[in-house]
Design an enzyme around this catalytic site. Structure first.
Site, mmCIF file in Angstrom:
data_model
loop_
_atom_site.group_PDB
_atom_site.id
_atom_site.type_symbol
_atom_site.label_atom_id
_atom_site.label_comp_id
_atom_site.label_asym_id
_atom_site.label_seq_id
_atom_site.Cartn_x
_atom_site.Cartn_y
_atom_site.Cartn_z
ATOM 1 C CD GLU A 93 13.426 1.504 15.064
ATOM 2 O OE1 GLU A 93 12.226 1.670 15.341
ATOM 3 O OE2 GLU A 93 13.931 1.801 13.951
ATOM 4 N NE ARG B 221 -3.621 -2.128 2.835
ATOM 5 C CZ ARG B 221 -3.344 -3.317 3.360
ATOM 6 N NH1 ARG B 221 -2.092 -3.598 3.725
ATOM 7 N NH2 ARG B 221 -4.283 -4.229 3.517
ATOM 8 C CG HIS C 250 10.118 3.915 13.688
ATOM 9 N ND1 HIS C 250 10.474 2.621 13.946
ATOM 10 C CD2 HIS C 250 9.038 3.843 12.863
ATOM 11 C CE1 HIS C 250 9.662 1.790 13.305
ATOM 12 N NE2 HIS C 250 8.776 2.523 12.638
ATOM 13 N NE ARG D 38 8.456 -2.555 11.657
ATOM 14 C CZ ARG D 38 7.481 -1.669 11.465
ATOM 15 N NH1 ARG D 38 7.734 -0.573 10.757
ATOM 16 N NH2 ARG D 38 6.287 -1.864 11.952
#
Length: 331
Positions: free
Chosen positions: A269, A157, A287, A240
C-alpha cells in the site's frame, strides 16, 4: 543548541506545537511520501523521529543517521521498524497501543458488516443508475451477521474488542486462533473459544484478521487457507498488508471460493492489487481503521509524549509511556 526532531507526516497543529516547546522541528506539511534517500537526508542531525508505517527504519538508515536516539511510531503496529537493529544501537522505539483499540474494533466490525451485507456493491449499483424498477426478491442478498460464527485470527486488544461486540451485541458464536491461548477468564470476558487454525477456517462465517505482521505471519492467508473456507464466508483484514496473499484472494473472490472480502490494508500500500479493484465483491478502504478525530488526536498526543520523554524532557523525562524496547532505557 536545542535537539532536532523530524515529523514525517503532518498532524494536528495544536498537538504538534508541543514539540516546539522542546525541539527544533522539521515537519512534512505536504504529506509527501519520502524516498529512503530523502528520509535519510532529512534525518541527518536529528535526535528523534515521529514516524508512520510508511517509513522503513532499518539498520542501513540507522548507520547513516548516528544522532538518532528515538523512533516514535504513530500506530500500534511497528513492522516498518527493525527493532533489533534499533536496540543494538541504543535507539528507543515506541508505539501507540490502547488508545486506538475500541475505534479500530468499531471499524473492523463495520467493515465486516458492510462486506457481509453487500453495502458497497449495492450503493455502487444505485449510484450508477441501476435501480430503475423494483428489485427481484434476492437482489443483493448477503449473509447474516447476527447468530453467525465470527472467527478471529489474532486475539490481542483489538481482537478481543471485536469478539465482545460479536458475542454480546450480535449473539455470534465466537472462535479464535492465536499464537498462545488466552487465560480462561479472558476467554470468558471475550465470549470466545480457542480452536486450531484449520478449524477456524473451516467453521468461519466471517473471518476477521487482527494478527500482527511478522515474517511468520506473511501470507498467513493464501490460496490453501482460502480453499478451506466456506463458499459463503467473508474475510475482513484490518491487520496489516502482507498477512493476506492479495493475488490469491482476488482469484478466490473471482472464482467464488469465498463470498466476499473487506480490506483496509494491502500488500505494497498505497498500491492496491489491480485484480481486487475490478471485483464487485470486495469492499476497499484506505487504511483508516483508527480514523476517528478523537482517536487520531490521541495517537498523535501519545506519540509526542513518547518523543518528548524519550529525549529527556517533560514530566516523564527518561520514561516514555509506551516503549517497544524498554531495555534501551536501562542503558
Amino acid at each position: 543548541m536545542r535537539p532536532s526532531v523530524l515529523a514525517t507526516r503532518a498532524t494536528f497543529a495544536d498537538i504538534a506545537d508541543r514539540l516546539r516547546e522542546h525541539f527544533d522541528v522539521e515537519d512534512n506539511p505536504s504529506d509527501t511520501v519520502w524516498s529512503p534517500e530523502e528520509l535519510r537526508r532529512r534525518l541527518q542531525g536529528k535526535q528523534g523521529v515521529m514516524s508512520t508505517g510508511t517509513e522503513r527504519i532499518d539498520a542501513a538508515l540507522l548507520d547513516a543517521c548516528p544522532s538518532l536516539k528515538a523512533v516514535c511510531n504513530v500506530g500500534v503496529g511497528y513492522n516498518n521498524v527493525d527493532v533489533a537493529a534499533c536496540t543494538a544501537r541504543g535507539v528507543l522505539v515506541t508505539n501507540t497501543p490502547d488508545v486506538l483499540t475500541e475505534t479500530t474494533a468499531d471499524y473492523g466490525f463495520a467493515l465486516m458488516m458492510a462486506t457481509a451485507r453487500r453495502i458497497a456493491e449495492s450503493e455502487h449499483f444505485l449510484r450508477a443508475g441501476g435501480w430503475t424498477k423494483p428489485g427481484i426478491f434476492d437482489m443483493f442478498a448477503g449473509a447474516d451477521v447476527h447468530g453467525a460464527t465470527l472467527a478471529i485470527l489474532g486475539m490481542g486488544r483489538i481482537g478481543r474488542a471485536i469478539a465482545r461486540r460479536g458475542a454480546a451485541g450480535f449473539g455470534m458464536r465466537v472462535i479464535y486462533h492465536n499464537r498462545s491461548r488466552l487465560a480462561p477468564d479472558v476467554e470468558a470476558e471475550s465470549g470466545a473459544r480457542y480452536v486450531d487454525k484449520a478449524t477456524l477456517l473451516k467453521e468461519a462465517d466471517h473471518l476477521v484478521l487482527v494478527v500482527p505482521y511478522s515474517p511468520a505471519s506473511h501470507h498467513a492467508i493464501g490460496a490453501a487457507e482460502l480453499a478451506q473456507m466456506k463458499p459463503g464466508a467473508t474475510l475482513t483484514n484490518i491487520a496489516r498488508g502482507g498477512i493476506v496473499d492479495d493475488a490469491a484472494l482476488a482469484e478466490a473472490l473471482r472464482k467464488g471460493t469465498i463470498a466476499a472480502a473487506g480490506l483496509d490494508v494491502f500488500e505494497g500500500e498505497p498500491t492496491v492489487h489491480p485484480a481486487l479493484l475490478k471485483l464487485p465483491n470486495v469492499v476497499l478502504t484506505p487504511h483508516i481503521g483508527s480514523a476517528s478525530v478523537k482517536t487520531r488526536r490521541a495517537m498523535a498526543a501519545l506519540t509526542i509524549d513518547n518523543l518528548i520523554a524519550a529525549l529527556g524532557f517533560g514530566p516523564s523525562a527518561g520514561h516514555p509511556p509506551t516503549p517497544v524496547n524498554p531495555e534501551v532505557l536501562a542503558h
